[in-house]
Design a protein around this motif. Structure first.
Motif, short mmCIF file in Angstrom:
data_model
loop_
_atom_site.label_atom_id
_atom_site.label_comp_id
_atom_site.label_asym_id
_atom_site.label_seq_id
_atom_site.Cartn_x
_atom_site.Cartn_y
_atom_site.Cartn_z
N ALA A 43 0.94 -1.23 0.00
CA ALA A 43 -0.08 -0.04 0.09
C ALA A 43 1.00 1.10 0.15
O ALA A 43 2.14 1.10 0.44
CB ALA A 43 -1.06 0.03 1.33
N ALA A 44 0.48 2.32 -0.40
CA ALA A 44 0.85 3.60 -0.43
C ALA A 44 1.62 4.01 0.79
O ALA A 44 0.78 3.87 1.87
CB ALA A 44 0.18 4.50 -1.22
N GLU A 45 2.61 4.47 1.03
CA GLU A 45 3.36 4.83 2.30
C GLU A 45 2.31 6.01 3.10
O GLU A 45 2.18 5.99 4.14
CB GLU A 45 4.61 5.43 2.20
CG GLU A 45 5.37 5.61 3.60
CD GLU A 45 6.81 6.17 3.39
OE1 GLU A 45 7.51 6.51 4.53
OE2 GLU A 45 7.34 6.12 2.27
N LEU A 46 1.77 6.85 2.07
CA LEU A 46 0.86 8.07 2.77
C LEU A 46 -0.49 7.53 3.27
O LEU A 46 -0.84 8.27 4.08
CB LEU A 46 0.51 9.04 1.39
CG LEU A 46 1.69 9.79 1.03
CD1 LEU A 46 1.41 10.72 -0.27
CD2 LEU A 46 2.36 10.81 2.17
N ALA A 47 -0.56 6.21 2.89
CA ALA A 47 -1.80 5.71 3.46
C ALA A 47 -1.77 5.25 4.77
O ALA A 47 -2.95 5.11 5.58
CB ALA A 47 -2.36 4.54 2.55
N PHE A 48 -0.68 5.22 5.42
CA PHE A 48 -0.37 5.06 6.87
C PHE A 48 -0.46 6.18 7.72
O PHE A 48 -0.24 5.89 9.15
CB PHE A 48 0.68 4.07 7.05
CG PHE A 48 0.76 2.62 6.34
CD1 PHE A 48 0.25 1.64 6.83
CD2 PHE A 48 1.07 2.82 4.99
CE1 PHE A 48 -0.11 0.49 6.39
CE2 PHE A 48 1.13 1.35 4.10
CZ PHE A 48 0.51 0.58 4.98
N SER A 49 -0.38 7.30 7.34
CA SER A 49 -0.25 8.71 8.19
C SER A 49 -1.17 8.67 9.36
O SER A 49 -0.78 8.99 10.47
CB SER A 49 -0.29 9.75 7.29
OG SER A 49 -1.47 9.99 6.51
N LYS A 50 -2.50 8.38 8.99
CA LYS A 50 -3.55 8.76 9.98
C LYS A 50 -3.55 7.21 10.87
O LYS A 50 -3.99 7.48 11.99
CB LYS A 50 -4.89 8.68 9.14
CG LYS A 50 -5.03 9.90 8.61
CD LYS A 50 -6.38 10.04 7.81
CE LYS A 50 -6.55 11.49 7.02
NZ LYS A 50 -7.84 11.46 6.53
N LEU A 51 -2.56 6.32 10.69
CA LEU A 51 -2.52 5.22 11.31
C LEU A 51 -1.63 5.12 12.31
O LEU A 51 -1.75 4.72 13.35
CB LEU A 51 -2.85 3.89 10.59
CG LEU A 51 -2.64 2.59 11.13
CD1 LEU A 51 -3.81 2.40 12.24
CD2 LEU A 51 -2.59 1.46 10.34
N VAL A 52 -0.37 5.61 11.66
CA VAL A 52 1.03 5.43 12.75
C VAL A 52 1.27 6.85 13.43
O VAL A 52 1.56 6.78 14.56
CB VAL A 52 2.00 5.20 11.52
CG1 VAL A 52 3.31 5.02 12.26
CG2 VAL A 52 1.78 3.61 10.61
N TYR A 53 1.28 7.87 12.58
CA TYR A 53 1.52 9.15 13.29
C TYR A 53 0.51 9.80 13.96
O TYR A 53 0.05 10.91 13.86
CB TYR A 53 2.12 10.00 12.05
CG TYR A 53 3.04 9.48 11.46
CD1 TYR A 53 4.29 9.04 11.88
CD2 TYR A 53 2.93 8.88 9.97
CE1 TYR A 53 5.50 8.45 11.22
CE2 TYR A 53 3.81 8.27 9.48
CZ TYR A 53 5.19 8.22 9.83
OH TYR A 53 6.11 7.65 9.19
N THR A 54 0.01 9.10 14.91
CA THR A 54 -1.16 9.63 15.78
C THR A 54 -1.17 8.80 16.97
O THR A 54 -0.79 7.67 17.12
CB THR A 54 -2.45 9.61 15.06
OG1 THR A 54 -3.54 9.94 16.00
CG2 THR A 54 -2.93 7.95 14.99
#
Length: 206
Positions: A43-54
């Motif tokens: 999956a695109a790395e940007l897709a994880f921003s709301k999952l990981v960096y929170t």
């Protein structure tokens, strides 16, 4: 609990060269465990921003280009030691009737009585590991600390609920209010205040 959707593509080859090529293209190799078979996808790395960096906890819906859809939770994540880019993500598939274990953040509510009297609040943890069916996983756990006096400790047993089980010993201390040298007596009728006054008198005599 709120859910985040990750759109991905199934990958048949899992060799090092293919994996590196995916990363070079801005994709993150992922594996889904817990079902009948492991599912390898990217999956695109940007897709994880709301999952990981929170600091918040979320469940995940994995939607693949093939039309397959899986409910899951984040199990493990690997970062590059220098760039902090996401290298690999492991997910664990969830089912409505099967309990899973997950770290849930704490939401501290109120200003402790002991802090108002000059004490210092110490938070021993900002999240707790719980076990529950997915439908009972909370977004966060409320922790009311308003009534904590100087010297008081809040144990995990005070947060017990029928919705989930804590994966920690009953004597786990979530937070406490410590006495500080600057502690003052605010309420003369408060035993806590009297104790502070006595400590101050002894220090003066010394």
């Amino acid at each position: 609990m709120k859910s985040i959707t990750i759109n991905g593509s199934k990958r048949e080859s899992v060799g090092k060269k293919v994996t590196q090529a995916l990363r070079n293209a801005g994709q993150v190799p992922c594996v889904l465990y817990g079902g009948d078979n492991q599912v390898h996808f990217s999956a695109a790395e940007l897709a994880f921003s709301k999952l990981v960096y929170t600091p918040n906890a979320h469940t995940v819906v994995i939607e693949l280009e093939s039309g397959e859809k899986f409910d899951a939770i984040l199990q493990d994540i690997q970062f590059h030691p220098v760039t902090d880019r996401i290298l690999h993500v492991d997910f664990y598939q969830t089912f409505a009737d099967k309990e899973v274990t997950m770290d849930i953040p704490l939401n501290f509510i109120g200003n402790p009585r002991g802090v108002r009297n000059g004490g210092v609040l110490r938070k021993n943890t900002r999240s707790l590991r719980v076990k529950a069916v997915p439908g009972n996983l909370p977004d966060f756990i409320d922790v009311n600390i308003e009534d904590l006096k100087i010297g008081n400790k809040l144990y995990i047993t005070a947060l017990a609920t029928d919705d989930f089980t804590f994966m920690h010993p009953d004597n786990t201390v979530v937070c406490l209010v410590r006495r500080s040298r600057a502690a003052i007596t605010v309420d003369e009728d408060d035993e806590e205040g009297e104790a502070e006054g006595a400590d101050a008198a002894e220090a003066t005599q010394e």
